[in-house]
Design a protein around this motif. Sequence first.
Motif, PDB file in Angstrom:
ATOM      1  N   ILE A  30      14.983   5.441   3.075  1.00 30.30           N
ATOM      2  CA  ILE A  30      14.735   5.574   4.519  1.00 30.30           C
ATOM      3  C   ILE A  30      13.484   4.777   4.877  1.00 30.30           C
ATOM      4  O   ILE A  30      12.513   4.745   4.128  1.00 30.30           O
ATOM      5  CB  ILE A  30      14.546   7.059   4.894  1.00 30.30           C
ATOM      6  CG1 ILE A  30      15.803   7.849   4.553  1.00 30.30           C
ATOM      7  CG2 ILE A  30      14.194   7.207   6.364  1.00 30.30           C
ATOM      8  CD1 ILE A  30      15.624   9.349   4.632  1.00 30.30           C
ATOM      9  N   GLN A  31      13.527   4.122   6.022  1.00 27.96           N
ATOM     10  CA  GLN A  31      12.341   3.416   6.495  1.00 27.96           C
ATOM     11  C   GLN A  31      12.208   3.560   7.994  1.00 27.96           C
ATOM     12  O   GLN A  31      13.181   3.797   8.693  1.00 27.96           O
ATOM     13  CB  GLN A  31      12.370   1.949   6.082  1.00 27.96           C
ATOM     14  CG  GLN A  31      13.551   1.164   6.570  1.00 27.96           C
ATOM     15  CD  GLN A  31      13.600  -0.222   5.959  1.00 27.96           C
ATOM     16  OE1 GLN A  31      13.111  -0.462   4.870  1.00 27.96           O
ATOM     17  NE2 GLN A  31      14.196  -1.150   6.677  1.00 27.96           N
ATOM     18  N   ASN A  32      10.946   3.440   8.465  1.00 28.14           N
ATOM     19  CA  ASN A  32      10.681   3.573   9.887  1.00 28.14           C
ATOM     20  C   ASN A  32       9.369   2.870  10.195  1.00 28.14           C
ATOM     21  O   ASN A  32       8.559   2.615   9.312  1.00 28.14           O
ATOM     22  CB  ASN A  32      10.599   5.045  10.283  1.00 28.14           C
ATOM     23  CG  ASN A  32      10.937   5.281  11.742  1.00 28.14           C
ATOM     24  OD1 ASN A  32      10.973   4.352  12.542  1.00 28.14           O
ATOM     25  ND2 ASN A  32      11.188   6.530  12.095  1.00 28.14           N
ATOM     26  N   TRP A  33       9.171   2.564  11.484  1.00 33.03           N
ATOM     27  CA  TRP A  33       7.957   1.900  11.950  1.00 33.03           C
ATOM     28  C   TRP A  33       6.916   2.933  12.352  1.00 33.03           C
ATOM     29  O   TRP A  33       7.239   3.908  13.029  1.00 33.03           O
ATOM     30  CB  TRP A  33       8.272   1.014  13.161  1.00 33.03           C
ATOM     31  CG  TRP A  33       9.144  -0.152  12.817  1.00 33.03           C
ATOM     32  CD1 TRP A  33      10.503  -0.230  12.981  1.00 33.03           C
ATOM     33  CD2 TRP A  33       8.731  -1.388  12.250  1.00 33.03           C
ATOM     34  NE1 TRP A  33      10.958  -1.443  12.551  1.00 33.03           N
ATOM     35  CE2 TRP A  33       9.890  -2.184  12.098  1.00 33.03           C
ATOM     36  CE3 TRP A  33       7.505  -1.911  11.848  1.00 33.03           C
ATOM     37  CZ2 TRP A  33       9.841  -3.467  11.568  1.00 33.03           C
ATOM     38  CZ3 TRP A  33       7.465  -3.185  11.333  1.00 33.03           C
ATOM     39  CH2 TRP A  33       8.620  -3.947  11.191  1.00 33.03           C
ATOM     40  N   PHE A  34       5.647   2.696  11.940  1.00 31.06           N
ATOM     41  CA  PHE A  34       4.553   3.602  12.248  1.00 31.06           C
ATOM     42  C   PHE A  34       3.339   2.818  12.721  1.00 31.06           C
ATOM     43  O   PHE A  34       2.991   1.783  12.143  1.00 31.06           O
ATOM     44  CB  PHE A  34       4.155   4.427  11.018  1.00 31.06           C
ATOM     45  CG  PHE A  34       5.235   5.362  10.557  1.00 31.06           C
ATOM     46  CD1 PHE A  34       5.364   6.616  11.125  1.00 31.06           C
ATOM     47  CD2 PHE A  34       6.123   4.983   9.575  1.00 31.06           C
ATOM     48  CE1 PHE A  34       6.368   7.477  10.717  1.00 31.06           C
ATOM     49  CE2 PHE A  34       7.130   5.835   9.152  1.00 31.06           C
ATOM     50  CZ  PHE A  34       7.248   7.082   9.729  1.00 31.06           C
ATOM     51  N   ALA A  35       2.677   3.351  13.739  1.00 29.10           N
ATOM     52  CA  ALA A  35       1.402   2.789  14.190  1.00 29.10           C
ATOM     53  C   ALA A  35       0.342   3.123  13.138  1.00 29.10           C
ATOM     54  O   ALA A  35       0.488   4.101  12.395  1.00 29.10           O
ATOM     55  CB  ALA A  35       1.018   3.389  15.539  1.00 29.10           C
ATOM     56  N   PRO A  36      -0.731   2.327  13.073  1.00 28.79           N
ATOM     57  CA  PRO A  36      -1.768   2.585  12.071  1.00 28.79           C
ATOM     58  C   PRO A  36      -2.358   3.995  12.130  1.00 28.79           C
ATOM     59  O   PRO A  36      -2.746   4.537  11.090  1.00 28.79           O
ATOM     60  CB  PRO A  36      -2.838   1.537  12.394  1.00 28.79           C
ATOM     61  CG  PRO A  36      -2.079   0.419  13.024  1.00 28.79           C
ATOM     62  CD  PRO A  36      -0.985   1.090  13.814  1.00 28.79           C
ATOM     63  N   ASP A  37      -2.402   4.620  13.300  1.00 27.27           N
ATOM     64  CA  ASP A  37      -2.963   5.969  13.386  1.00 27.27           C
ATOM     65  C   ASP A  37      -1.970   7.060  12.988  1.00 27.27           C
ATOM     66  O   ASP A  37      -2.309   8.242  12.981  1.00 27.27           O
ATOM     67  CB  ASP A  37      -3.507   6.240  14.790  1.00 27.27           C
ATOM     68  CG  ASP A  37      -2.448   6.221  15.872  1.00 27.27           C
ATOM     69  OD1 ASP A  37      -1.340   5.694  15.639  1.00 27.27           O
ATOM     70  OD2 ASP A  37      -2.720   6.728  16.964  1.00 27.27           O
ATOM     71  N   GLU A  38      -0.748   6.675  12.632  1.00 21.82           N
ATOM     72  CA  GLU A  38       0.265   7.650  12.201  1.00 21.82           C
ATOM     73  C   GLU A  38       0.387   7.734  10.681  1.00 21.82           C
ATOM     74  O   GLU A  38       1.141   8.561  10.169  1.00 21.82           O
ATOM     75  CB  GLU A  38       1.628   7.284  12.793  1.00 21.82           C
ATOM     76  CG  GLU A  38       1.670   7.346  14.301  1.00 21.82           C
ATOM     77  CD  GLU A  38       2.975   6.868  14.895  1.00 21.82           C
ATOM     78  OE1 GLU A  38       3.401   7.455  15.902  1.00 21.82           O
ATOM     79  OE2 GLU A  38       3.587   5.915  14.356  1.00 21.82           O
ATOM     80  N   ILE A  39      -0.361   6.871   9.967  1.00 25.94           N
ATOM     81  CA  ILE A  39      -0.311   6.863   8.500  1.00 25.94           C
ATOM     82  C   ILE A  39      -1.736   6.747   7.952  1.00 25.94           C
ATOM     83  O   ILE A  39      -2.656   6.356   8.651  1.00 25.94           O
ATOM     84  CB  ILE A  39       0.566   5.707   7.959  1.00 25.94           C
ATOM     85  CG1 ILE A  39       0.093   4.344   8.491  1.00 25.94           C
ATOM     86  CG2 ILE A  39       2.027   5.927   8.299  1.00 25.94           C
ATOM     87  CD1 ILE A  39       0.875   3.150   7.970  1.00 25.94           C
TER      88      ILE A  39
ATOM     89  N   ASP B 146       0.838  -1.206   0.000  1.00 20.95           N
ATOM     90  CA  ASP B 146       0.000   0.000   0.000  1.00 20.95           C
ATOM     91  C   ASP B 146       0.870   1.251   0.000  1.00 20.95           C
ATOM     92  O   ASP B 146       1.905   1.310   0.669  1.00 20.95           O
ATOM     93  CB  ASP B 146      -0.896   0.052   1.239  1.00 20.95           C
ATOM     94  CG  ASP B 146      -2.120  -0.830   1.144  1.00 20.95           C
ATOM     95  OD1 ASP B 146      -2.385  -1.385   0.049  1.00 20.95           O
ATOM     96  OD2 ASP B 146      -2.814  -0.980   2.166  1.00 20.95           O
ATOM     97  N   THR B 147       0.434   2.261  -0.731  1.00 26.38           N
ATOM     98  CA  THR B 147       1.086   3.569  -0.712  1.00 26.38           C
ATOM     99  C   THR B 147       0.398   4.402   0.362  1.00 26.38           C
ATOM    100  O   THR B 147      -0.822   4.562   0.341  1.00 26.38           O
ATOM    101  CB  THR B 147       0.991   4.260  -2.077  1.00 26.38           C
ATOM    102  OG1 THR B 147       1.612   3.417  -3.055  1.00 26.38           O
ATOM    103  CG2 THR B 147       1.694   5.613  -2.061  1.00 26.38           C
ATOM    104  N   VAL B 148       1.198   4.895   1.307  1.00 24.86           N
ATOM    105  CA  VAL B 148       0.654   5.623   2.443  1.00 24.86           C
ATOM    106  C   VAL B 148       1.348   6.972   2.609  1.00 24.86           C
ATOM    107  O   VAL B 148       2.462   7.176   2.128  1.00 24.86           O
ATOM    108  CB  VAL B 148       0.781   4.817   3.765  1.00 24.86           C
ATOM    109  CG1 VAL B 148      -0.042   3.545   3.696  1.00 24.86           C
ATOM    110  CG2 VAL B 148       2.231   4.487   4.086  1.00 24.86           C
ATOM    111  N   GLN B 149       0.676   7.876   3.318  1.00 22.55           N
ATOM    112  CA  GLN B 149       1.258   9.172   3.661  1.00 22.55           C
ATOM    113  C   GLN B 149       1.422   9.223   5.169  1.00 22.55           C
ATOM    114  O   GLN B 149       0.539   8.804   5.917  1.00 22.55           O
ATOM    115  CB  GLN B 149       0.375  10.316   3.184  1.00 22.55           C
ATOM    116  CG  GLN B 149       1.023  11.676   3.400  1.00 22.55           C
ATOM    117  CD  GLN B 149       0.381  12.760   2.554  1.00 22.55           C
ATOM    118  OE1 GLN B 149      -0.746  12.616   2.093  1.00 22.55           O
ATOM    119  NE2 GLN B 149       1.114  13.830   2.343  1.00 22.55           N
ATOM    120  N   ILE B 150       2.558   9.751   5.610  1.00 20.55           N
ATOM    121  CA  ILE B 150       2.868   9.852   7.032  1.00 20.55           C
ATOM    122  C   ILE B 150       2.126  11.046   7.613  1.00 20.55           C
ATOM    123  O   ILE B 150       2.285  12.180   7.144  1.00 20.55           O
ATOM    124  CB  ILE B 150       4.389  10.023   7.265  1.00 20.55           C
ATOM    125  CG1 ILE B 150       5.206   8.997   6.476  1.00 20.55           C
ATOM    126  CG2 ILE B 150       4.710  10.003   8.744  1.00 20.55           C
ATOM    127  CD1 ILE B 150       4.891   7.563   6.751  1.00 20.55           C
TER     128      ILE B 150
END
Length: 57
Positions: A43-52, A7-11
């Motif tokens: 660059i990569q990082n971990w995000f909770a579902p409510d952050e993206i 999936d393409t997501v926005q931070i």
Amino acid sequence: MTFSIGDTVQILTSPGNTMTGGVGTVVAWDESMGKHLVRIGIIQNWFAPDEIELFKP
């Protein structure tokens, strides 16, 4: 899991706001952390579902 791999997501929010607004691809899900690994370029990082959110061009 809210998002699927690929999936393409926005931070929406990131630590220090360094990646906020960036658009990347979900590359992994970690059940124990409850977070998605998102890659933006090299660059990569971990995000909770409510952050993206799904990217809407």
